[in-house]
Design a protein around this motif. Structure first.
Motif, PDB file in Angstrom:
ATOM      1  N   SER A  42      -4.880 -43.575  12.287  1.00  0.00           N
ATOM      2  CA  SER A  42      -5.649 -42.379  12.633  1.00  0.00           C
ATOM      3  C   SER A  42      -4.948 -41.562  13.721  1.00  0.00           C
ATOM      4  O   SER A  42      -5.047 -40.340  13.737  1.00  0.00           O
ATOM      5  CB  SER A  42      -7.090 -42.727  13.018  1.00  0.00           C
ATOM      6  OG  SER A  42      -7.156 -43.780  13.928  1.00  0.00           O
ATOM      7  N   VAL A  43      -4.200 -42.236  14.587  1.00  0.00           N
ATOM      8  CA  VAL A  43      -3.411 -41.514  15.596  1.00  0.00           C
ATOM      9  C   VAL A  43      -2.378 -40.637  14.890  1.00  0.00           C
ATOM     10  O   VAL A  43      -2.203 -39.458  15.225  1.00  0.00           O
ATOM     11  CB  VAL A  43      -2.712 -42.511  16.570  1.00  0.00           C
ATOM     12  CG1 VAL A  43      -1.680 -41.802  17.443  1.00  0.00           C
ATOM     13  CG2 VAL A  43      -3.750 -43.207  17.442  1.00  0.00           C
ATOM     14  N   ARG A  44      -1.715 -41.214  13.875  1.00  0.00           N
ATOM     15  CA  ARG A  44      -0.692 -40.462  13.120  1.00  0.00           C
ATOM     16  C   ARG A  44      -1.322 -39.288  12.384  1.00  0.00           C
ATOM     17  O   ARG A  44      -0.768 -38.195  12.324  1.00  0.00           O
ATOM     18  CB  ARG A  44      -0.011 -41.382  12.093  1.00  0.00           C
ATOM     19  CG  ARG A  44       1.121 -42.223  12.662  1.00  0.00           C
ATOM     20  CD  ARG A  44       2.053 -42.681  11.547  1.00  0.00           C
ATOM     21  NE  ARG A  44       1.364 -43.361  10.465  1.00  0.00           N
ATOM     22  CZ  ARG A  44       1.143 -44.679  10.431  1.00  0.00           C
ATOM     23  NH1 ARG A  44       1.563 -45.447  11.416  1.00  0.00           N
ATOM     24  NH2 ARG A  44       0.507 -45.227   9.417  1.00  0.00           N
ATOM     25  N   ARG A  45      -2.513 -39.522  11.813  1.00  0.00           N
ATOM     26  CA  ARG A  45      -3.202 -38.477  11.057  1.00  0.00           C
ATOM     27  C   ARG A  45      -3.561 -37.303  11.972  1.00  0.00           C
ATOM     28  O   ARG A  45      -3.359 -36.138  11.624  1.00  0.00           O
ATOM     29  CB  ARG A  45      -4.469 -39.075  10.422  1.00  0.00           C
ATOM     30  CG  ARG A  45      -5.214 -38.171   9.492  1.00  0.00           C
ATOM     31  CD  ARG A  45      -6.266 -38.964   8.741  1.00  0.00           C
ATOM     32  NE  ARG A  45      -5.666 -39.789   7.718  1.00  0.00           N
ATOM     33  CZ  ARG A  45      -5.497 -39.395   6.452  1.00  0.00           C
ATOM     34  NH1 ARG A  45      -5.892 -38.197   6.077  1.00  0.00           N
ATOM     35  NH2 ARG A  45      -4.948 -40.176   5.564  1.00  0.00           N
ATOM     36  N   VAL A  46      -4.104 -37.639  13.143  1.00  0.00           N
ATOM     37  CA  VAL A  46      -4.462 -36.592  14.106  1.00  0.00           C
ATOM     38  C   VAL A  46      -3.208 -35.825  14.522  1.00  0.00           C
ATOM     39  O   VAL A  46      -3.207 -34.593  14.590  1.00  0.00           O
ATOM     40  CB  VAL A  46      -5.184 -37.207  15.331  1.00  0.00           C
ATOM     41  CG1 VAL A  46      -5.280 -36.196  16.465  1.00  0.00           C
ATOM     42  CG2 VAL A  46      -6.570 -37.696  14.950  1.00  0.00           C
ATOM     43  N   ALA A  47      -2.112 -36.564  14.765  1.00  0.00           N
ATOM     44  CA  ALA A  47      -0.865 -35.918  15.191  1.00  0.00           C
ATOM     45  C   ALA A  47      -0.362 -34.950  14.113  1.00  0.00           C
ATOM     46  O   ALA A  47       0.062 -33.829  14.411  1.00  0.00           O
ATOM     47  CB  ALA A  47       0.197 -36.979  15.483  1.00  0.00           C
ATOM     48  N   ARG A  48      -0.473 -35.380  12.835  1.00  0.00           N
ATOM     49  CA  ARG A  48      -0.013 -34.527  11.734  1.00  0.00           C
ATOM     50  C   ARG A  48      -0.861 -33.258  11.639  1.00  0.00           C
ATOM     51  O   ARG A  48      -0.344 -32.149  11.498  1.00  0.00           O
ATOM     52  CB  ARG A  48      -0.069 -35.301  10.408  1.00  0.00           C
ATOM     53  CG  ARG A  48       0.553 -34.569   9.232  1.00  0.00           C
ATOM     54  CD  ARG A  48       0.583 -35.424   7.975  1.00  0.00           C
ATOM     55  NE  ARG A  48      -0.717 -35.888   7.552  1.00  0.00           N
ATOM     56  CZ  ARG A  48      -1.651 -35.137   6.978  1.00  0.00           C
ATOM     57  NH1 ARG A  48      -1.409 -33.870   6.742  1.00  0.00           N
ATOM     58  NH2 ARG A  48      -2.818 -35.652   6.645  1.00  0.00           N
ATOM     59  N   HIS A  49      -2.190 -33.407  11.792  1.00  0.00           N
ATOM     60  CA  HIS A  49      -3.081 -32.245  11.742  1.00  0.00           C
ATOM     61  C   HIS A  49      -2.839 -31.305  12.925  1.00  0.00           C
ATOM     62  O   HIS A  49      -2.862 -30.095  12.776  1.00  0.00           O
ATOM     63  CB  HIS A  49      -4.540 -32.700  11.701  1.00  0.00           C
ATOM     64  CG  HIS A  49      -5.001 -33.079  10.320  1.00  0.00           C
ATOM     65  ND1 HIS A  49      -6.261 -32.838   9.849  1.00  0.00           N
ATOM     66  CD2 HIS A  49      -4.347 -33.671   9.301  1.00  0.00           C
ATOM     67  CE1 HIS A  49      -6.372 -33.268   8.595  1.00  0.00           C
ATOM     68  NE2 HIS A  49      -5.214 -33.791   8.257  1.00  0.00           N
ATOM     69  N   ARG A  50      -2.582 -31.895  14.107  1.00  0.00           N
ATOM     70  CA  ARG A  50      -2.317 -31.065  15.289  1.00  0.00           C
ATOM     71  C   ARG A  50      -1.040 -30.246  15.092  1.00  0.00           C
ATOM     72  O   ARG A  50      -0.981 -29.070  15.437  1.00  0.00           O
ATOM     73  CB  ARG A  50      -2.165 -31.944  16.542  1.00  0.00           C
ATOM     74  CG  ARG A  50      -3.496 -32.311  17.155  1.00  0.00           C
ATOM     75  CD  ARG A  50      -3.303 -33.005  18.503  1.00  0.00           C
ATOM     76  NE  ARG A  50      -4.571 -33.488  19.011  1.00  0.00           N
ATOM     77  CZ  ARG A  50      -5.404 -32.754  19.753  1.00  0.00           C
ATOM     78  NH1 ARG A  50      -5.093 -31.535  20.091  1.00  0.00           N
ATOM     79  NH2 ARG A  50      -6.552 -33.266  20.155  1.00  0.00           N
ATOM     80  N   GLU A  51      -0.042 -30.900  14.521  1.00  0.00           N
ATOM     81  CA  GLU A  51       1.237 -30.230  14.276  1.00  0.00           C
ATOM     82  C   GLU A  51       1.039 -29.076  13.286  1.00  0.00           C
ATOM     83  O   GLU A  51       1.579 -27.993  13.470  1.00  0.00           O
ATOM     84  CB  GLU A  51       2.204 -31.265  13.696  1.00  0.00           C
ATOM     85  CG  GLU A  51       3.667 -30.883  13.780  1.00  0.00           C
ATOM     86  CD  GLU A  51       4.529 -31.994  13.204  1.00  0.00           C
ATOM     87  OE1 GLU A  51       5.248 -31.718  12.241  1.00  0.00           O
ATOM     88  OE2 GLU A  51       4.418 -33.144  13.696  1.00  0.00           O
TER      89      GLU A  51
END
Lengths: 171, 108
Positions: A42-51
């Motif tokens: 979920s950390v990776r998912r949030v990071a991808r959406h933020r990017e």
């Protein structure tokens, strides 16, 4: 306007919803993030959406539960992402699923444009254990009710928007 | 490139063959994505490679993303990878057809 954006996993619905938000004049853009971050995925998912959202002028508001708490400025465009997470948090983490729809209605009146992302989880033919089946039933009900409120309902099929209700917005 | 998609056995493969005699037809692209993942290949990069190597091919795939998110991390990654890869293929394709009950609707 209210727009509901649906689609399956990895279909590009977030990207399309963000494009739709960016097509409106920037009078305040609010991103309501509903996912609870609890593991590396979920950390990776949030990071991808933020990017993905970077440079598009979004103010991010974290709201895993109780959507009514979110205050937005009149005239703003709000991207609510997403209904499956909000429902899961209300249902399995000590919330109240009945407050979701009224809060969406109020939010749509408080802002100018409300773009809502949901998910199509209804076609795998699997009968799940009780609480998951109940989750599917409630998510389907929410999707139907939000679609009634919405001016536009769009299913994103592998990056291609397919309009199910209303006009194709100029994205 | 043309893309024919749908749920399992919705007629996409039959119509892809019938409508494109003589074309190279890649059946079951979703399974190719699974193989790419097992080789450690990035799904988007894999799809871009196919677009580069076989730009005139016809691709068929099953839609696999419209269910409850699997508990198994590998299955979760697979579903999402099929989505990401097919976004690349759909963007590259001149035509995208989606099948239900054997009936194709052109969505691009």
């Amino acid at each position: 306007m209210i727009a509901l954006v649906t689609g399956g996993s990895g279909c590009g619905k977030s990207t399309w919803a963000e494009k739709l938000v960016s097509s409106f004049p920037d009078e305040g853009r609010v991103y309501i993030a509903t996912m609870q971050v609890y593991d590396e995925e979920s950390v990776r998912r949030v990071a991808r959406h933020r990017e993905q959202r970077a440079g598009k002028g979004f103010e991010t508001v974290e709201c895993p539960k109780d959507l009514a708490k979110v205050q937005v400025k009149p005239g703003s465009t709000v991207l609510l992402e997403d209904i499956p997470n909000l429902l899961a948090n209300e249902m399995f983490d000590g919330g109240d699923t009945d407050r979701i729809l009224p809060a969406i209605r109020d939010l749509s009146e408080a802002c100018r444009h409300l773009i809502i992302v949901t998910n199509d989880v209804f076609r795998d033919g699997i009968i799940y254990p009780g609480s998951t089946q109940e989750y599917i039933r409630r998510l389907a009900g929410l999707n139907r009710n939000i679609a009634c409120l919405a001016d536009t309902v769009c299913e994103v099929v592998y990056s291609i928007p397919v309009i199910l209700k209303g006009e194709m917005p100029c994205v | 490139m043309k893309l024919y998609i749908g749920g399992i056995c919705q007629g996409q493969e039959e119509l892809a063959r019938k409508d494109n005699p003589g074309a190279e037809i890649l059946i079951g692209f979703h399974e190719s994505v699974r193989e790419a993942l097992s080789r450690g290949e990035d799904p988007r990069a894999f799809a871009q490679r196919i677009c580069g190597e076989k730009p005139d091919s016809v691709i068929t795939a099953d839609e696999v993303g419209a269910g409850i998110v699997p508990i198994d991390a590998g299955e979760r990654a697979y579903r999402e990878a099929v989505g990401r890869a097919l976004c690349v293929i759909a963007q590259f394709s001149r035509e995208v057809w989606r099948f239900t009950c054997g009936i194709g609707v052109r969505i691009k």
